[in-house]
Design an enzyme around this catalytic site. Structure first.
Site, mmCIF file in Angstrom:
data_model
loop_
_atom_site.group_PDB
_atom_site.id
_atom_site.type_symbol
_atom_site.label_atom_id
_atom_site.label_comp_id
_atom_site.label_asym_id
_atom_site.label_seq_id
_atom_site.Cartn_x
_atom_site.Cartn_y
_atom_site.Cartn_z
ATOM 1 N N ALA A 47 1.028 -1.263 0.126
ATOM 2 C CA ALA A 47 0.109 0.093 -0.040
ATOM 3 C C ALA A 47 0.867 1.159 0.097
ATOM 4 C CB ALA A 47 -0.866 0.025 1.301
ATOM 5 N N LYS A 48 0.245 2.454 0.154
ATOM 6 C CA LYS A 48 0.812 3.884 0.175
ATOM 7 C C LYS A 48 2.133 3.852 0.992
ATOM 8 C CE LYS A 48 -2.289 6.899 -1.830
ATOM 9 N NZ LYS A 48 -3.629 6.547 -1.448
ATOM 10 N N ARG A 49 1.891 3.038 2.218
ATOM 11 C CA ARG A 49 2.804 3.275 3.196
ATOM 12 C C ARG A 49 4.065 2.633 2.682
ATOM 13 N NH1 ARG A 49 0.656 -1.608 5.220
ATOM 14 N NH2 ARG A 49 -1.416 -0.658 5.605
ATOM 15 N N GLY A 66 5.561 3.168 0.151
ATOM 16 C CA GLY A 66 6.211 3.821 -1.215
ATOM 17 C C GLY A 66 5.220 4.109 -2.231
#
Ligand code: GLU
Length: 322
Positions: free
Chosen positions: A253-255, A257
């Site tokens: 996910a976004k976390r 990168g």
């Protein structure tokens, strides 16, 4: 033999990322390698997070990757419309049918009540704890009184007499206990039709024969099978591909990168690199090499797709870039 029909059904609530591309590519390859027809459907009914510009971006990203479809929101087709928000009428008709069969009941429980009375801690994890059935046995009179002060959600009565079995194209034989996950919501109190009902109506109406999607939806399948049965509709074959995970064991996910296709494109990563990288993860190549989606069609071997979640270590992620 009639042609297989596969589909990819994104929810336009965020930018397409490599995890979406993974599922889309494998569903597309499964279909194209059998000379089947591929359908693109936009699942945009799940509330305010869905935005038309994200739907448009999703289509553009998929085309950029080199995927194509025979029917979809942008090109139409015999089962149009291909955007769920334009298909509400069909879902309401199914609701009427289920109501007539006595398969539904109104549920007045609040979120707090649902958490407090959850009958089993381990329901079908994708949709929270198992519903204890509190409102299943309300009398018509009790339903009438409560309806006067609160709009209910509508729940489907899960059959609690028989186990649910199906053969998964990746994970093999699946058995879920009777009533797995309990009675589930098909229309929320705010009127929104649930994913479970909409996806069944659409896959049936669009004559999808093969559903390939992420393993996070494996435990939605028993519910969907119950709906197919209650509605007298033929169920497709299912294959659930493993999820791509970050090094922390959480879904990519976004976390982890910027894994959005737009971000990769902006960083100069070519679609061929992304496709080759995904194909390598899917066991279709012995080593990473850039190539087009079309080049993979004749070599596609579904049995080589790993069955366990795939951890994307930093070093693996870096391969995408250089
Ligand atoms: N719209 C769902 C998602 O994006 C997929 C539904 C499905 O493939 O059944 O997660």
């Amino acid at each position: 033999m009639s042609k297989i029909r596969g589909r990819f059904a994104p929810t336009p609530s965020g930018l397409m990322h490599v995890g979406n591309a993974w599922t889309a590519l494998l569903a597309w390859l499964q279909t194209r390698s059998q000379s089947g027809q591929f359908v693109l459907r936009m699942e945009d009914i799940d509330g305010p997070r869905c935005r038309p510009e994200l739907a448009a971006a999703a289509l553009a990203d998929l085309r950029w990757l080199g995927l194509d479809w025979d029917e979809g929101p942008d090109i139409g087709g015999p089962y149009a419309p291909y955007t769920q928000s334009e298909r509400i009428r069909l879902y309401e008709a199914a609701m009427d049918k289920l109501l007539e069969h006595g398969a539904l009941y109104p549920c007045f429980c609040s979120r707090a009540e649902l958490l407090a009375v959850a009958s089993a801690p381990h329901g079908l994890s994708s949709e929270g704890p198992t519903y204890a059935g509190t409102c299943r046995h309300l009398s018509p009179e009790q339903q009438r009184i409560r309806s006067a002060v609160k709009t209910p959600s509508m729940r489907f009565k899960a059959d609690d007499s028989a186990s649910i079995r199906f053969e998964d194209g990746i994970s093999g034989s699946q058995v879920f206990p009777p009533g797995a996950g309990g009675d589930f919501v098909v229309r929320r109190a705010d009127g929104i039709i649930s994913y479970q009902l909409a996806v069944v109506i659409d896959d049936a109406a669009m004559k999808i024969t093969d559903v390939l999607r992420g393993a996070d939806l494996l435990d939605s399948t028993p519910r969907q099978l119950l709906l197919y049965e209650a509605l007298g509709l033929p169920a497709p074959r299912f294959a659930h591909v493993p999820l791509l995970m970050g090094e922390d064991g959480k879904r990519l996910a976004k976390r982890h990168g910027d894994t959005s296709l737009a971000g990769l494109r902006a960083a100069g990563v070519t679609p061929e690199r992304i496709i080759g990288w995904l194909a390598y993860l899917a066991g279709q190549l012995n080593r990473f090499e850039p190539l087009t989606a079309a080049e993979l069609i004749s070599h596609f071997k579904p049995h080589l797709i790993p069955k366990e979640p795939i951890t994307i270590h930093d070093s693996l992620m870096k391969q995408l870039y250089n």
